[in-house]
Motif scaffolding. Sequence first.
Motif, PDB file in Angstrom:
ATOM      1  N   SER A   1     -14.744  43.614  24.437  1.00  0.00           N
ATOM      2  CA  SER A   1     -14.525  45.170  24.358  1.00  0.00           C
ATOM      3  C   SER A   1     -15.808  45.887  25.306  1.00  0.00           C
ATOM      4  CB  SER A   1     -15.324  45.620  23.233  1.00  0.00           C
ATOM      5  OG  SER A   1     -16.516  45.176  22.958  1.00  0.00           O
ATOM      6  N   ASP A   2     -16.284  45.020  25.842  1.00  0.00           N
ATOM      7  CA  ASP A   2     -17.761  45.338  27.053  1.00  0.00           C
ATOM      8  C   ASP A   2     -17.331  45.671  28.338  1.00  0.00           C
ATOM      9  OD1 ASP A   2     -17.987  42.843  26.979  1.00  0.00           O
ATOM     10  OD2 ASP A   2     -20.220  42.809  27.198  1.00  0.00           O
ATOM     11  N   ASN A   3     -15.738  45.026  28.760  1.00  0.00           N
ATOM     12  CA  ASN A   3     -15.230  45.660  29.779  1.00  0.00           C
ATOM     13  C   ASN A   3     -15.769  44.207  30.542  1.00  0.00           C
ATOM     14  OD1 ASN A   3     -13.307  47.562  29.382  1.00  0.00           O
ATOM     15  ND2 ASN A   3     -15.106  49.575  29.877  1.00  0.00           N
ATOM     16  N   ARG A   4     -16.533  43.479  30.088  1.00  0.00           N
ATOM     17  CA  ARG A   4     -16.689  42.511  30.670  1.00  0.00           C
ATOM     18  C   ARG A   4     -15.469  41.164  30.841  1.00  0.00           C
ATOM     19  NH1 ARG A   4     -20.720  38.520  28.674  1.00  0.00           N
ATOM     20  NH2 ARG A   4     -20.420  39.505  26.980  1.00  0.00           N
ATOM     21  N   GLN A   5     -14.670  40.461  31.590  1.00  0.00           N
ATOM     22  CA  GLN A   5     -13.769  39.699  31.520  1.00  0.00           C
ATOM     23  C   GLN A   5     -14.257  38.388  31.416  1.00  0.00           C
ATOM     24  OE1 GLN A   5     -10.958  41.460  34.823  1.00  0.00           O
ATOM     25  NE2 GLN A   5      -9.548  41.965  33.805  1.00  0.00           N
ATOM     26  N   VAL A   6     -13.022  37.333  30.802  1.00  0.00           N
ATOM     27  CA  VAL A   6     -13.200  35.940  31.012  1.00  0.00           C
ATOM     28  C   VAL A   6     -12.179  35.036  31.366  1.00  0.00           C
ATOM     29  CG1 VAL A   6     -13.328  35.787  28.325  1.00  0.00           C
ATOM     30  CG2 VAL A   6     -14.562  33.770  29.519  1.00  0.00           C
TER      31      VAL A   6
END
Length: 139
Positions: A17-22
Motif C-alpha cells: 500500500s505504500d508503493n514499496r515492492q517485494v
Amino acid sequence: MEITGRLTADAQVRTLSDNRQVVNFSVAVSDSYKAKSGERITQTEFFDCSYWIATGIAQYLTKGTIVELAGRVSARAWVDAEGQPKAGLNFHTSKITLHGGGAATDKAQPVNQTAAGAAPVHEAEVVPNGTAPDDDLPF
C-alpha cells in the motif's frame, strides 16, 4: 545464514500500500541421512522468502531453479480457518545466487544480486598533484 534449495513456484512481485515492492518466492531445502536401520531418510523444509532490494531478479526466479540464498530466518505460527495450529519459516533474503535448473536458464545467464545492487560500482582513480596516471605499466 545461507541456504541452497529449489524454487517451488515462480516468484511474484507484490506492491504494498505504500508503493514499496517485494519479491516473494518459496524454496524447498532437502537434507538426507542414513538411519541406524540403514534406511535413507530425506527431510524437506520449505521457506517462504522475501527479497526487498530489486524486483528485476523475479524474472529469473522460476519454478525448479536452484538458488543459493543469504539472509536471516524467522519462524511464524498461526491458527488456520479450521482452528488448526500451523507453523512456517520465513527467509529474509539479502543475497541471491542462481545455479540454474529452471526455465530461467533458457532466458539468460545466471545473475548474482546483492544488497549493493546489480550494477558494479567503479571508483575513480586518485592521482597525487593532479598528474595523469602512467598508462604504460605492464600490469
